[in-house]
Design an enzyme around this catalytic site. Structure first.
Site, PDB file in Angstrom:
ATOM      1  N   TYR A   1      10.837 -35.537 -17.209  1.00 19.60           N
ATOM      2  CA  TYR A   1       9.396 -35.292 -17.177  1.00 19.60           C
ATOM      3  C   TYR A   1       8.849 -35.420 -15.768  1.00 19.60           C
ATOM      4  CZ  TYR A   1       8.741 -40.314 -16.693  1.00 19.60           C
ATOM      5  OH  TYR A   1       8.763 -41.596 -16.205  1.00 19.60           O
TER       6      TYR A   1
ATOM      7  N   ARG B   1      -3.320  -1.632  -6.406  1.00 13.84           N
ATOM      8  CA  ARG B   1      -2.526  -2.852  -6.253  1.00 13.84           C
ATOM      9  C   ARG B   1      -2.914  -3.790  -7.388  1.00 13.84           C
ATOM     10  NH1 ARG B   1      -5.779  -4.407  -0.845  1.00 13.84           N
ATOM     11  NH2 ARG B   1      -7.812  -4.586  -1.796  1.00 13.84           N
TER      12      ARG B   1
ATOM     13  N   MET C   1      -6.065  -6.739   8.130  1.00 14.10           N
ATOM     14  CA  MET C   1      -5.685  -5.841   9.206  1.00 14.10           C
ATOM     15  C   MET C   1      -6.497  -4.560   9.136  1.00 14.10           C
ATOM     16  SD  MET C   1      -1.788  -6.901   9.626  1.00 14.10           S
ATOM     17  CE  MET C   1      -1.703  -7.210   7.916  1.00 14.10           C
TER      18      MET C   1
ATOM     19  N   GLY D   1      -8.664  -7.131   4.016  1.00  8.81           N
ATOM     20  CA  GLY D   1      -9.472  -7.284   5.210  1.00  8.81           C
ATOM     21  C   GLY D   1      -8.763  -7.915   6.387  1.00  8.81           C
TER      22      GLY D   1
ATOM     23  N   ARG E   1      -3.381   3.194   8.400  1.00  6.97           N
ATOM     24  CA  ARG E   1      -3.671   2.039   7.560  1.00  6.97           C
ATOM     25  C   ARG E   1      -2.512   1.056   7.598  1.00  6.97           C
ATOM     26  NH1 ARG E   1      -4.681   4.553   1.728  1.00  6.97           N
ATOM     27  NH2 ARG E   1      -5.968   2.683   1.512  1.00  6.97           N
TER      28      ARG E   1
ATOM     29  N   SER F   1      12.092 -43.629 -12.175  1.00  6.44           N
ATOM     30  CA  SER F   1      10.965 -42.752 -11.930  1.00  6.44           C
ATOM     31  C   SER F   1      10.858 -42.587 -10.420  1.00  6.44           C
ATOM     32  CB  SER F   1       9.683 -43.353 -12.494  1.00  6.44           C
ATOM     33  OG  SER F   1       8.603 -42.506 -12.172  1.00  6.44           O
TER      34      SER F   1
ATOM     35  N   CYS G   1       6.752 -39.690 -10.520  1.00  9.31           N
ATOM     36  CA  CYS G   1       5.352 -40.072 -10.657  1.00  9.31           C
ATOM     37  C   CYS G   1       4.587 -39.979  -9.335  1.00  9.31           C
ATOM     38  CB  CYS G   1       5.231 -41.473 -11.239  1.00  9.31           C
ATOM     39  SG  CYS G   1       6.024 -42.724 -10.221  1.00  9.31           S
TER      40      CYS G   1
ATOM     41  N   LYS H   1       0.836  -1.195   0.000  1.00 11.10           N
ATOM     42  CA  LYS H   1       0.000   0.000   0.000  1.00 11.10           C
ATOM     43  C   LYS H   1       0.878   1.255   0.000  1.00 11.10           C
ATOM     44  CE  LYS H   1      -3.771  -0.561   2.407  1.00 11.10           C
ATOM     45  NZ  LYS H   1      -4.447  -0.815   3.698  1.00 11.10           N
TER      46      LYS H   1
ATOM     47  N   HIS I   1     -16.318  -8.293   0.945  1.00  8.60           N
ATOM     48  CA  HIS I   1     -15.357  -9.250   1.485  1.00  8.60           C
ATOM     49  C   HIS I   1     -15.593 -10.638   0.908  1.00  8.60           C
ATOM     50  CE1 HIS I   1     -13.935 -12.174   4.526  1.00  8.60           C
ATOM     51  NE2 HIS I   1     -12.881 -11.371   4.553  1.00  8.60           N
TER      52      HIS I   1
HETATM   53  P1  ADP Z   1      -7.707  -2.301   3.462  1.00  7.71           P
HETATM   54  O1  ADP Z   1      -6.284  -2.686   3.502  1.00  7.71           O
HETATM   55  O2  ADP Z   1      -8.573  -3.176   4.271  1.00  7.71           O
HETATM   56  O3  ADP Z   1      -8.173  -2.083   2.055  1.00  7.71           O
HETATM   57  P2  ADP Z   1      -7.432   0.543   3.701  1.00  7.71           P
HETATM   58  O4  ADP Z   1      -6.274   1.018   4.480  1.00  7.71           O
HETATM   59  O5  ADP Z   1      -7.268   0.562   2.239  1.00  7.71           O
HETATM   60  O6  ADP Z   1      -7.816  -0.907   4.205  1.00  7.71           O
HETATM   61  O7  ADP Z   1      -8.613   1.454   4.179  1.00  7.71           O
HETATM   62  C1  ADP Z   1      -9.936   1.121   4.388  1.00  7.71           C
HETATM   63  C2  ADP Z   1     -10.835   2.130   3.697  1.00  7.71           C
HETATM   64  O8  ADP Z   1     -10.588   3.447   4.147  1.00  7.71           O
HETATM   65  C3  ADP Z   1     -10.635   2.169   2.212  1.00  7.71           C
HETATM   66  O9  ADP Z   1     -11.870   2.291   1.588  1.00  7.71           O
HETATM   67  C4  ADP Z   1      -9.800   3.396   1.989  1.00  7.71           C
HETATM   68  O10 ADP Z   1      -9.970   3.912   0.714  1.00  7.71           O
HETATM   69  C5  ADP Z   1     -10.325   4.301   3.071  1.00  7.71           C
HETATM   70  N1  ADP Z   1      -9.293   5.276   3.452  1.00  7.71           N
HETATM   71  C6  ADP Z   1      -8.076   4.999   3.930  1.00  7.71           C
HETATM   72  N2  ADP Z   1      -7.376   6.115   4.132  1.00  7.71           N
HETATM   73  C7  ADP Z   1      -8.173   7.153   3.784  1.00  7.71           C
HETATM   74  C8  ADP Z   1      -7.989   8.555   3.755  1.00  7.71           C
HETATM   75  N3  ADP Z   1      -6.853   9.115   4.127  1.00  7.71           N
HETATM   76  N4  ADP Z   1      -9.028   9.302   3.336  1.00  7.71           N
HETATM   77  C9  ADP Z   1     -10.181   8.727   2.960  1.00  7.71           C
HETATM   78  N5  ADP Z   1     -10.407   7.411   2.951  1.00  7.71           N
HETATM   79  C10 ADP Z   1      -9.407   6.609   3.360  1.00  7.71           C
HETATM   80 MG    MG Z   2      -7.769  -0.802   0.785  1.00  6.86          MG
HETATM   81 MG    MG Z   3     -10.049  -3.335   5.894  1.00 11.96          MG
END
Ligand code: ADP
Ligand code: MG
Ligand code: MG
Length: 901
Positions: free
Chosen positions: A878, A345, A106, A104, A95, A791, A858, A25, A465
């Site tokens: 193989y 990503r 962390m 999802g 984040r 083999s 095998c 990220k 999710h």
């Molecule tokens: P995950 O790794 O679970 O995708 P994120 O860190 O991407 O978690 O964040 C969860 C949500 O919060 C995402 O929808 C992201 O776009 C939003 N978000 C994160 N940082 C900001 C920010 N600085 N301003 C607005 N929205 C944010």
């Molecule tokens: Mg995200």
């Molecule tokens: Mg999340």
């Protein structure tokens, strides 16, 4: 040491190549900012700090605090706001993000920096009270959960915050969060603060700095939470330092009119089609889109709602694809008409989407064929052959879907409805097929999702999710089926008045989103249907792209791919999948069908050689016929045929009733059978009288089998089809065992050739051995003197090499893997450091003694991509695997070749 890296338009200290250190990220935020894409500024605390935290019981490196202070000031400069300031407050998100994305896994905290005083200031600065209190209640909710640990105690309990939210909504008659007024939200804030204080025993911290540190530490702690660990285990993710922490200036999608937030894929993650694919919600924040609280709108509607923003977004879409040269998964937020990118990503996608996106990117000139081959995950590739619901069955029975949801992950599935992940795991453990039905899924459900045949949710969109995880697992999924009323307590679903109870059968179609309240036949994939002539190639885009792609795979592949098959039908399937021959035919399977078992038992019960020969004479024509069928199906391709391997007692019944039946059929006394069973009983049959040890004590068995192979070969040759039999002696440990058996096989073969008037040039048969006893590997130079091929039987080689009983090791190997003693189950992925050494040693010794020695494998490992890479590197000719793994093995072999370039 530098622990913190700044990012923001034109001023990023990191870039996209620094994933190990900044996490995916953080590295991509820096990269996007560097490309001139609008990204809210922020800073990334490195994964090394997380590692330090783990290793020092939660202590930080000394220099960290000062570096964070400095970067906070930089951020204040970049935004013109101040953290903790009531006049012009800077709010941030905290984040997590490791080198490998774990959706999802962390938790993120938004709107950090608010408190009772600042929220009022924010309200007046933004001229929007509702927005300010909405942000605050979200902070309390996320902080209370993630940092202060206020979560539901069990799966059945409601979330304490959601419970209050629902209560407030009910009090004011609102159904959606967006219908709550500023006053309602203020009440919500008060109640949230109260519940935190009551249940946690501490108040929500009013000091923004304290909040920030609390959040940073929570991210570090979350690295080792059970669901993160489970995700890493399920996906074989090991060897990472930890997670990075991103602290980023907030932008607000929840500031009313002209604000929103969304997620998108640059191509369709389910099918791979080159179409912009995403969802958004107006007046929403963060994970509202994926959490399924309101059903989001498809991205195309943004083109009408905010045409300029949409245009800018599609511009970024193509910029990102051109730059990263692969499909991207993006997050964006619109604050008062201004677009911001929050994440990009590489998109997770189904095997179908991988194939289509890569083939089309080659056609578009975006990537090379080699890149396409190198990228498609071989581990998931077999999903292309995943079954689909039988449309004929549906038409014949005039079945109509009971309801519909979104076609979130392709594939058809039929199974018992279950309503909790726990229940799914328990039933799957008992071998039952289940469809996991949830209102929405959360990371806690991972275990149940991974064992389900299919997943259904009542809420949430294509990027929920459930949808994302199901696609990742290749599990069919129908998401957001809004008509399902799921009652967890009563364990039932109601759909327009019809009830489905737990354990009743559901079928789902992940291609269309249809859900049926009936068991439906599940049918082979389109690729298989084309290969077996049930469908025309021109009717299946999937097949045509598959065929083209496999052409690229075979251009690069040097390792051969054969199949393990015992019947003409399996051979035909495998050949259609591209198998170049048989690497293992297990002849014993042929002895169980019909009358054969009777003759086999006669042979076992015979008093003497003459009796055995009489019984074997009955088996000969049957076995010959089997081989003829196989040779015909192979149409000139080689076939490795293994002589009888299992201990004889496996052919006799062990229960009294079965023994009486056999006695009747054979016309002998039941005592005779019982005595024989007792006589053959072994304490450790796996190390007992089996493999070549049978042929050595009863050479007439090997004689009969060699004769059947050669007679079949001659007959098929005379019918105009060339034949290349390779007779394989199993379980050799000492060269003299092989020499004795080889002598028998060659003598019989020459006899048959003479009888048939054919030469060895016409039937170029080989005699070789399986390398599965460690002693054979260690003396492979001697063994090679008597063998034209080896083999590797890596199942037994692993059993004897590691000393793990194949039949019993399941009980403790899970623990071994969990504790990291072995990275993976050595019966699934070759233990390269140990058993692999035996393989390498045998290859080297064998080829030294006989340079043209043919080498293959095998065991089960022949279909495992990581093991295939090893076999390629070890110089094998193989690998051989089950028919359905053949395309996977071809792909893995090509990837191994590319990796070494
Ligand atoms: P995950 O790794 O679970 O995708 P994120 O860190 O991407 O978690 O964040 C969860 C949500 O919060 C995402 O929808 C992201 O776009 C939003 N978000 C994160 N940082 C900001 C920010 N600085 N301003 C607005 N929205 C944010
Ligand atoms: Mg995200
Ligand atoms: Mg999340």
């Amino acid at each position: 040491m530098k622990h913190v890296y700044f990012f923001g338009e034109g001023r990023s200290e990191g870039d996209g190549s620094m994933k190990e250190l900044l996490g995916g990220k953080g590295a991509n935020l820096a990269e996007m900012a560097g490309l001139g894409i609008p990204v809210p500024p922020g800073f990334t605390i490195t994964t090394q700090v997380c590692r330090h935290y783990q290793e020092h019981e939660g202590a930080h490196p000394e220099a960290l605090e000062a570096q964070i202070e400095k970067h906070l000031q930089l951020l204040e400069g970049a935004t013109g706001k101040a953290f903790g300031d009531a006049d012009c407050p800077l709010l941030v998100s905290v984040r997590s993000g490791a080198a490998v994305s774990m959706p999802g896994m962390m938790d993120t905290i938004l709107n950090l920096g608010l408190n009772d005083e600042i929220v009022a200031a924010l309200a007046s600065a933004a001229g929007d009270e509702r927005f300010a209190y909405d942000s605050y209640r979200r902070l309390l909710q996320m902080y209370g959960d993630v940092v202060m640990g206020l979560k539901p105690e069990t799966e059945a309990d409601p979330d304490p915050f959601e419970e209050i939210l629902d209560a407030v909504k009910a009090e004011v008659g609102a159904t959606l969060d967006t219908e709550l007024s500023a006053e309602d939200l203020k009440r919500l804030v008060e109640r949230f603060k109260k519940v935190i204080e009551q249940k946690v025993g501490r108040a929500f911290p009013q000091d923004p700095k304290e909040q920030l540190w609390g959040a940073i530490e929570a991210v570090f702690r979350s690295w080792d939470n059970p669901r993160a660990m489970k995700y890493r285990a399920l996906n074989n993710i090991a060897g990472l330092l930890g997670t990075a922490v991103n602290v980023q200036a907030m932008v607000f999608g929840n500031m009313g009119e002209g604000c929103g937030t969304g997620v998108a894929f640059t191509r369709d993650p389910a099918t791979g089609e080159n179409a912009f694919y995403g969802e958004y919600l107006m007046n929403a924040q963060g994970e509202d889109v994926v959490a399924g609280i309101r059903t989001p709108k498809p991205i195309i509607e943004l083109a009408e709602e905010m045409p300029q923003v949409y245009e800018q977004l599609t511009g970024i879409r193509s910029k990102l694809e051109q730059h990263y040269r692969d499909m991207q998964d993006i997050e964006f937020t619109i604050e008062r008409g201004q677009l911001y990118m929050l994440q990009t990503r590489t998109g997770k996608r189904t095997a179908f989407s991988w194939l289509r996106s890569q083939v089309e990117m080659v056609h578009e000139g975006l990537i090379t064929k080699e890149e396409a081959v190198a990228r498609i995950p071989a581990d998931d590739y077999s999903k292309l052959f995943a079954p689909i619901l039988d449309q004929e069955d549906i038409a014949n029975r005039k079945l109509v879907p009971m309801t519909q949801g979104l076609n979130a992950s392709p594939g058809g599935a039929s199974g018992q409805a279950v309503f909790s992940a726990e229940e799914a795991e328990q039933r799957a453990e008992r071998g039952e097929k289940v469809i996991l039905v949830r209102i929405e899924t959360s990371p806690e459900d991972i275990g149940g999702m991974s064992v389900a045949q299919g997943i259904v949710t009542a809420r949430g969109g294509m990027t929920s999710h459930a949808a994302v995880v199901a696609r990742g697992m290749g599990c069919p999924c129908v998401a957001g089926a809004g008509e399902l009323h799921i009652d967890y307590g009563a364990r039932e679903i109601t759909v327009r008045g019809t009830k489905i109870r737990e354990g009743e059968t559901l079928s789902i179609d992940g291609f269309t989103g249809d859900i049926y309240s009936a068991a439906i036949t599940v049918k082979p994939s389109e690729i298989l249907q084309v290969l077996t002539g049930q469908m025309k190639a021109e009717d299946s885009l999937l097949y045509r792209q598959y065929a083209e792609f496999m052409g690229w795979v075979d251009e690069r592949r040097t390792l051969g791919v054969r199949t393990n098959a015992d019947s003409p039908r399996d051979v035909a399937t495998a050949v259609a999948f591209g198998a170049e021959g048989i690497g293992l035919t297990r002849t014993e399977h042929m002895f169980f069908e019909g009358d054969r078992i009777v003759a086999m038992r006669e042979m076992i019960l015979a008093e003497d050689e003459a009796g055995r020969r009489a019984a074997l004479a009955k088996l000969l024509p049957m076995q010959r016929e089997d081989f003829e069928g196989i040779f015909c199906a192979l149409d000139g391709r080689p076939a490795t045929i293994r002589l009888l391997d299992p201990p004889l007692h496996e052919f006799l019944p062990h229960d009294a009733e079965g023994q009486r039946d056999v006695a009747d059929v054979l016309g002998v006394k039941v005592e005779a059978i019982r005595e024989k069973v007792e006589a053959l009983d072994e304490v450790n049959p796996m190390l007992g009288h089996r493999g070549c040890r049978l042929g050595i004590t009863y050479p007439e068995i090997s004689e009969m089998q060699a004769r059947a192979v050669l007679e079949a070969a001659c007959a098929v040759h005379k019918a105009g089809i060339s034949v290349r039999p390779e007779i394989m002696i199993p379980l050799v440990g000492h060269v003299r065992e092989l020499a004795l058996q080889r002598e028998v096989v060659v003598r019989v073969a020459e006899e048959v050739l003479k009888e048939q008037g054919l030469s060895k040039a016409e039937i170029p048969y080989l005699v070789g051995t399986m390398i599965e006893v460690p002693r054979a590997a260690m003396t492979a130079d001697e063994v090679a003197g008597e063998a034209e091929f080896f083999s590797f039987g890596t199942n037994d080689l692993t059993q004897m090499g590691c000393g793990f009983s194949r039949d019993d090791a399941g009980r403790f190997l899970k623990t071994y893997v969990a504790q990291g003693i072995y990275d993976r189950d050595p019966f699934q992925a070759l233990d390269q450091g140990g058993v692999g050494k035996l393989v390498r040693m045998a290859c080297e010794l064998g080829r030294k003694a006989r340079p043209n020695l043919k080498l293959g494998i095998c065991g089960e490992h022949g279909g495992d991509p990581s093991s295939i890479r090893f076999f390629h590197d070890a110089g094998l000719d193989y690998v051989s695997c089950s028919p359905f793994r053949v395309p996977v093995a071809r792909l893995a072999a090509a990837q191994a070749a590319l990796a070494n370039e």
